[in-house]
Design a protein around this motif. Sequence first.
Motif, mmCIF file in Angstrom:
data_model
loop_
_atom_site.group_PDB
_atom_site.id
_atom_site.type_symbol
_atom_site.label_atom_id
_atom_site.label_comp_id
_atom_site.label_asym_id
_atom_site.label_seq_id
_atom_site.Cartn_x
_atom_site.Cartn_y
_atom_site.Cartn_z
ATOM 1 N N MET A 86 0.833 -1.213 0.000
ATOM 2 C CA MET A 86 0.000 0.000 0.000
ATOM 3 C C MET A 86 0.861 1.255 0.000
ATOM 4 O O MET A 86 0.466 2.296 0.512
ATOM 5 C CB MET A 86 -0.936 -0.018 1.209
ATOM 6 C CG MET A 86 -1.893 -1.196 1.202
ATOM 7 S SD MET A 86 -2.984 -1.240 2.634
ATOM 8 C CE MET A 86 -4.038 0.178 2.297
ATOM 9 N N SER A 87 2.062 1.139 -0.580
ATOM 10 C CA SER A 87 2.995 2.242 -0.828
ATOM 11 C C SER A 87 3.580 2.858 0.441
ATOM 12 O O SER A 87 4.047 3.998 0.436
ATOM 13 C CB SER A 87 2.343 3.341 -1.681
ATOM 14 O OG SER A 87 1.389 4.074 -0.939
ATOM 15 N N ILE A 88 3.574 2.107 1.552
ATOM 16 C CA ILE A 88 4.239 2.569 2.765
ATOM 17 C C ILE A 88 5.706 2.145 2.697
ATOM 18 O O ILE A 88 6.009 0.972 2.444
ATOM 19 C CB ILE A 88 3.569 2.002 4.023
ATOM 20 C CG1 ILE A 88 2.161 2.573 4.185
ATOM 21 C CG2 ILE A 88 4.393 2.313 5.264
ATOM 22 C CD1 ILE A 88 1.391 1.991 5.345
ATOM 23 N N ASN A 89 6.608 3.079 2.914
ATOM 24 C CA ASN A 89 8.038 2.790 2.902
ATOM 25 C C ASN A 89 8.404 2.129 4.238
ATOM 26 O O ASN A 89 8.632 2.815 5.236
ATOM 27 C CB ASN A 89 8.845 4.075 2.692
ATOM 28 C CG ASN A 89 10.322 3.803 2.451
ATOM 29 O OD1 ASN A 89 10.874 2.835 2.956
ATOM 30 N ND2 ASN A 89 10.957 4.676 1.680
ATOM 31 N N VAL A 90 8.444 0.812 4.236
ATOM 32 C CA VAL A 90 8.635 0.061 5.472
ATOM 33 C C VAL A 90 9.990 0.372 6.101
ATOM 34 O O VAL A 90 10.098 0.558 7.322
ATOM 35 C CB VAL A 90 8.491 -1.450 5.215
ATOM 36 C CG1 VAL A 90 8.850 -2.252 6.465
ATOM 37 C CG2 VAL A 90 7.072 -1.777 4.775
ATOM 38 N N ASN A 91 11.043 0.448 5.283
ATOM 39 C CA ASN A 91 12.369 0.732 5.829
ATOM 40 C C ASN A 91 12.420 2.086 6.520
ATOM 41 O O ASN A 91 13.026 2.237 7.591
ATOM 42 C CB ASN A 91 13.417 0.684 4.714
ATOM 43 C CG ASN A 91 13.730 -0.738 4.283
ATOM 44 O OD1 ASN A 91 13.605 -1.675 5.070
ATOM 45 N ND2 ASN A 91 14.128 -0.896 3.037
ATOM 46 N N LYS A 92 11.779 3.084 5.919
ATOM 47 C CA LYS A 92 11.775 4.411 6.526
ATOM 48 C C LYS A 92 10.978 4.409 7.828
ATOM 49 O O LYS A 92 11.386 5.040 8.816
ATOM 50 C CB LYS A 92 11.191 5.441 5.552
ATOM 51 C CG LYS A 92 11.229 6.868 6.086
ATOM 52 C CD LYS A 92 10.735 7.882 5.058
ATOM 53 C CE LYS A 92 11.748 8.050 3.955
ATOM 54 N NZ LYS A 92 11.364 9.165 3.040
#
Length: 328
Positions: free
Chosen positions: A209-215
Motif C-alpha cells: 500500500m505504498s508505505i516505505n517500510v524501511n523508513k
Amino acid sequence: MLQEVLQSLPQVLVDGLTLGAVYAVVALGYTMVYGILQLINFAHGEVFMSGAFIGTAFFILIMGMGWAAEIPQFILLIIVLVLTASITGLVGVGLERVAYRPLRNAPRLIPLITAIGISFILQDVVRFIAELFNGNYIVTGPSLFSEQITLKASSISSIFFDARIKTSFLIVLGVAIVLMVALDYFVNKTKWGTAMRAVALDRETASLMSINVNKVISITFFIGSALGGATGVLFAVQYGTIDPYIGFILGLKAFIAAVLGGIGNIRGAMLGGMLLGLMEMFASANLSLLTGGVFGAEYKDVFAFAILILVLIFKPEGLLGKPTAEKV
C-alpha cells in the motif's frame, strides 16, 4: 507493622514515581521496536546509558563556558535533552541499519544475539571514552535542581511521615510525562504514526500500500532511541552518578515493565513502568519489615523479576495487551 508501612508511604510514592517514569520511557523503546519488528532490542538499555553520558558531557561542556551561567537551569536542561536525544536517535538508526536490517529475515534468535553483542560493544566503547577523558569510568554530573522540598504529608494525617523531595523529582516526572503524552499523540494521531501501526499490523501488506517500510522502521528506532537517550539525561540529573553498566539492569527492568503492561502496547509500557517503579520502591522500603528481616532492600531486584515470572504465568499478554491466536 501496618502503621510503619503507612508512615513511609509518601516517600515511597515520591521515589516510586520518579523511578517508574524512567522505566516507562525506556520501556517505550522496547515496545515500539517489538511492535513492528517482533524484536527485543536488548541494546536499548545501553542507548539509555549512552544518553546519560552524552548528556552529562554536554552539561559539563556548556557549564564550563562563562556565558552559560546566565542560562536558567531549565532552559539548559531542554537544550541538553534536545541535543542528546538527536544524537542517540541517530545512534539507534545506525544500529538498525548496520546490525538489524541485514538480519531482518533471519531466525529470531540471531537478531536477539546480535542485540546482546551490541550492548556489550556500547558498554566498552563508553567505558573507554569515559576513562580516556575523565580517568575513571564512574562519572559524577553537575548538580542541578538540587533544592530540597518537604512534602507535608503529616498535615494530611498523623499516620504519615513527611516526604523529602528534590526539585529534580518534579522536573524528571514532568518531562517524562510530556514525552509519553507526545509519543502517544504521535503514534495515534499523525500520518507517520498511522504508518507505524500499519507496519506493526502487517508489514507485507503495508509495503503493497505504498508505505516505505524501511523508513518507518528507521523512524521507529530514531524515536525509541531518542526517548531512551533523553531519559538517560533525566536519570543523570536525578541520581547524579553514572557508569557504563547502569543500562544493563535498568534495561532489563524496563523490559519487565513493557511485558507487565503488554509488550507492543505503548500505553501498557507507560502503565507497566509506573507500576514497577512503585512496587520496587515499596519492596525496597518494606521488604525487611514484611519478612521479619529475612530479606532486605537489596532483594528489590528479585522482587521485580518475580513479578515478571508471575505475569508470564498468569497473564502473558500483559495488563493492557491482547491475547493473539497463532496463525496456522
